[in-house]
Enzyme design. Structure first.
Site, short mmCIF file in Angstrom:
data_model
loop_
_atom_site.label_atom_id
_atom_site.label_comp_id
_atom_site.label_asym_id
_atom_site.label_seq_id
_atom_site.Cartn_x
_atom_site.Cartn_y
_atom_site.Cartn_z
N ASP A 35 0.82 -1.21 0.00
CA ASP A 35 0.00 0.00 0.00
C ASP A 35 0.86 1.27 0.00
OD1 ASP A 35 -2.32 1.50 0.08
OD2 ASP A 35 -3.13 0.53 1.87
N ASP A 71 -10.36 2.08 -3.95
CA ASP A 71 -10.97 1.82 -2.65
C ASP A 71 -12.49 1.82 -2.76
OD1 ASP A 71 -8.73 1.45 -1.21
OD2 ASP A 71 -8.74 3.38 -0.18
C1 DGJ Z 1 -5.89 1.95 1.73
C2 DGJ Z 1 -6.19 0.75 0.90
O1 DGJ Z 1 -6.56 1.11 -0.38
C3 DGJ Z 1 -7.25 -0.07 1.62
O2 DGJ Z 1 -7.67 -1.14 0.81
C4 DGJ Z 1 -6.68 -0.54 2.93
O3 DGJ Z 1 -5.62 -1.42 2.69
C5 DGJ Z 1 -6.24 0.64 3.76
N1 DGJ Z 1 -5.37 1.52 3.02
C6 DGJ Z 1 -5.53 0.20 4.99
O4 DGJ Z 1 -4.99 1.22 5.71
#
Ligand code: DGJ
Length: 783
Positions: A476, A544
């Site tokens: 991430d 997301d």
């Molecule tokens: C952002 C990501 O896109 C989410 O899927 C998740 O992993 C969160 N961060 C976790 O902090």
């Protein structure tokens, strides 16, 4: 195929395209053509620019060549100060303070394979050849190498530039592009893929008029604002017909693609590192290599362009053990539990998942340091024993015993100020001493321009991946840069690019050390969906936003440049976390199935019906997984306009295909929908059938109760016992609709589908599609 004619004409042929340029008598490189394949070129002057008497006050190249007007030529490279006033390819300041350059052709070479990538992310391939052109500017003491690598089968050519300082002095590079494409006409429409967090890569079209139009990123990442993919279509180009060009960059940092329509109606396209805040010191004897630019031409419309890009990514960008392997169906703990979990809860979710046929369990954020919210611990890659008393190993062993693979989330490029790492190395964070740093999500970035920090991360992650016997990693990246300052160099104009080179170095070493791990890159969803990351990680978390309706646009926009085998797509709960919208459980699957399927919800709270549906979905997906993930993908229409969207993915031998058709808003009493397909074999016979979805009566209970009360003596109040306990629990199947017909009918006529819901009632034949709903169709060749 690279053909060199008379030592001065270069004709690069791919399966369906030709790219031709020549050396002019003054040593410049004139682009002659890029487009549909030309077999022979007996007389190149048919394609060259003719200026025999000058053009008003235009500047001629020199006294002897007054009619050689660079401003009116299609060029492979353009500098500053010799009469071409369009956007430049190169902008350097020489040691004498001047910035004029004049590069002249010196020689060419054909390399088998590719030039050295010098730390850049790079394409690769078997049996490929690269044309190297050397140009020199004697006054400046500089050599410039232009590289053209030909990917025959994908109809792609990549471009790269290397500048070598042969002088005794330092030169400052302020701009150096990867590619220049000058076209002898105007009238193009530029397509970019723009958005924001949770709204990534929506298609935007703008007609190019006189002047400059730019598609770029300045945030340090390729960004969710403006993806580096840029498409240029000619008049009359549709999804399936007409001419267009696709341009992309194998780069994860600040990118820049500019299109300039010049004074004579020619169009210049430039693509490379964004000159924004860029300034590179090239000392005597040093060389600088740009990232690789990617270009393709299609005379088969936008679908053809996308298919070229998809084929290139699948064959020449994505690599490693997972390249061609079917990707596992996963469950992700994030939207299921966020930070609120312990081993018992995780194992409960894993057990439920295994029962449904899920194959990979991904433990997301919150497993390390003191991370119970997003306010601390990034940088401390040590397991939190309060949550996982037996460590990663203990959890991983138990997960694997359930028959699942084990995956783990990390966000290595970041540091929280509340972390042991920050207490030890406050100077490792990207910030400027004496300034208060700007913070987002309580985190700063680590200074990856410094090799010792890259080494620290390599060692820390190696230990974690080993301990957890990790099969999958979600990498991430949740903030973009502020307070840029490198601790490695005094020239801060190098910061952004050096950061990306540091990141690539880390990824290169980790992926080599763990060849069996499936890596998925993520950046608050799709903030770094680019070809650079795909060189190391075969797949990317698309967004997301898991709302099945908004995902139509996110996935369709992404699909213009990137294949379904790169797009993570999950079924999550409703109302959706990001949009509060409700789409049926099967509707959510329909969107997610056109990517790499996952689930991201707490199955402990799912209804029996949803679990039953999930089992059926996963079975269906696995059965057709190769087609879903690796088939040839077409847009059936432009989903960004009108009330429908639709896609089809066709297996390599065209014996199987799956199509999806989305209805954005349901209107009463409309024409029948026609499902016209693409890519099927005209000569094959197929059976096509709608996938029968679960159809809960619940939303219709008030109508049904009223109808029964009206036409029978039975009174059924909508909040009565029968409505609540019987009607609301009824789950039917959607319409049974199937046909046997030839590929020619499906490709050229399409099927008039069952009548949609009208408002006059419905029966089991009715195609009931409420707002935001969709249907999958399976198309199978008859044995
Ligand atoms: C952002 C990501 O896109 C989410 O899927 C998740 O992993 C969160 N961060 C976790 O902090």
């Amino acid at each position: 195929m690279i053909n060199v004619i008379k030592d001065t004409i270069f004709k690069l042929d791919t399966k369906d395209t030709s790219y031709i340029f020549r050396v002019t008598k003054t040593g410049q490189l004139e682009n002659l053509f890029y487009g549909k394949k030309i077999k022979e070129l007996p007389d190149e002057t048919a394609l060259s620019e003719k200026n025999s008497v000058g053009m008003g006050t235009m500047v001629g190249y020199d006294q002897k060549h007054q009619t050689m007007i660079l401003d009116n030529l299609c060029l492979e490279y353009s500098g500053i100060g010799k009469g071409d006033y369009r956007e430049p390819f190169l902008d350097v300041t020489l040691s004498d303070g001047t910035y004029v350059t004049d590069f002249i052709f010196k020689s060419h070479k054909i390399l088998s394979g590719k030039n050295d990538s010098l730390g850049n992310a790079a394409s690769y391939g078997e049996n490929i050849k690269t044309l190297e052109i050397e140009l020199i500017d004697n006054y400046a003491g500089l050599s410039m190498f232009l590289y053209y690598t030909v990917f025959y089968a994908s109809d792609v050519i990549t471009r790269q530039t290397k500048l070598v300082n042969n002088s005794k002095d330092r030169v400052q590079i302020k701009r150096i592009m990867s590619m220049q494409l000058d076209l002898p006409y105007a009238g193009l429409t530029m397509l970019t893929f723009d958005g924001a967090w949770s709204r990534e890569r929506n298609k935007i079209e703008r007609a190019l008029n006189s002047g400059i139009t730019i598609n770029d990123s300045k945030s340090g990442a390729s960004s969710n604002r403006h993806n580096p993919l840029t498409v240029f279509k000619r008049e009359n180009c549709t999804q399936d017909e007409g001419e267009c060009f696709g341009v992309n960059l194998i780069y994860s940092g600040n990118h820049y693609t500019a299109a300039e329509v010049g004074m004579f109606g020619k169009t210049r396209i430039l693509s490379g590192i964004n000159p924004y805040c860029f300034n590179w010191d090239l000392k005597a004897g040093e060389q600088f290599l740009t990232p690789e630019g990617v270009m393709t031409f299609s005379s088969r419309g936008l679908n053809g362009m996308s298919q070229n890009m998809h084929s290139f990514i699948k064959n020449n960008i994505v690599r490693g053990n997972w390249k061609d392997k079917e990707r596992p169906v996963l469950i992700n703990s994030w939207e299921a539990m966020f930070f609120d979990f312990d081993e018992e809860k995780l194992l409960g979710l894993a057990k439920e998942s295994a029962d449904l046929g899920i194959e990979l369990f991904v433990l997301d954020d919150g497993w390390f340091g003191r991370r119970n919210n997003d306010r601390s611990s990034l940088g401390d890659w040590v397991v939190n024993k309060k949550k996982l008393p037996e460590g990663l190993k203990g959890l991983s062993d138990k997960i694997k015993k359930l028959g699942l693979l084990f995956g783990l989330w990390v966000e290595p490029e970041m540091i929280s100020d509340k972390s042991d790492l920050y207490a030890l190395h406050p100077d490792w964070a990207v910030k400027i001493e004496g300034r208060t740093p700007s913070i987002t999500r309580n985190q700063m970035q680590l200074d990856l321009t410094r090799p010792e920090i890259v080494d620290y991360l390599y060692n820390a992650l190696e230990a974690v991946f080993e301990e957890g016997a990790v099969d999958y990693v979600k990498w991430d990246y949740n903030r973009t840069f502020s307070d840029m300052m490198s601790g490695q160099t005094d020239n801060q104009g190098e910061f952004f690019h050096r950061y990306i080179l540091g990141l690539y170095n880390l990824l290169d070493r980790l992926t080599a050390r763990f060849p069996n791990i499936l890596f998925e890159s993520c950046a608050s969803g799709g903030n770094r969906f680019d070809l650079g990351m795909l060189c190391f990680m075969p797949q990317t978390w698309t967004s997301d936003n898991t709302d099945a309706f908004q995902r139509i646009f996110i996935q369709e926009g992404t699909g213009y440049g990137y294949p379904p085998s790169t797009m993570g797509a999950h079924v999550s709960e409703t109302p959706n976390n990001q949009t509060f919208r409700t789409v049926s459980f099967d509707g959510r699957f329909n969107t997610a199935s056109f990517g790499l399927l996952g689930y991201e919800l707490d199955l402990n709270y799912s209804s029996k019906q949803d679990k039953k549906s999930a089992i059926e979905q996963i079975e269906f997906y696995k059965e057709h997984r190769r087609t879903f993930q690796f088939g040839t993908y077409y847009r059936l229409m432009d989903g960004f306009s009108g009330n429908y969207a639709g896609w089809i993915t066709v297996s390599e031998d065209r014996s199987e295909a799956i199509a999806v058709m989305f209805t954005k808003i349901h209107y009463a009493n409309t024409n029948s929908d026609i499902l016209r397909l693409k890519g099927l074999d005209d000569d094959k016979m197929y059976k096509i059938e709608a996938r029968r979805q679960a159809f809960a009566l619940k939303p219709f209970v008030p109508i049904v109760s009223k109808a029964v009360s009206m036409v029978t003596p039975i009174k059924l109040p909508e909040d009565g016992v029968i409505a609540k306990n019987v009607l609301e629990k009824i789950v039917l199947k959607t319409e049974k609709e199937e046909y046997v017909c030839g590929g020619d009918l499906l490709n050229n006529a399409g099927i008039k589908l069952h009548q949609p819901l009208v408002g006059m009632g419905f029966d089991l034949e009715t195609r009931i599609l409420l707002d935001f709903e969709s249907r999958l169709y399976l198309i199978k060749e008859l044995e």
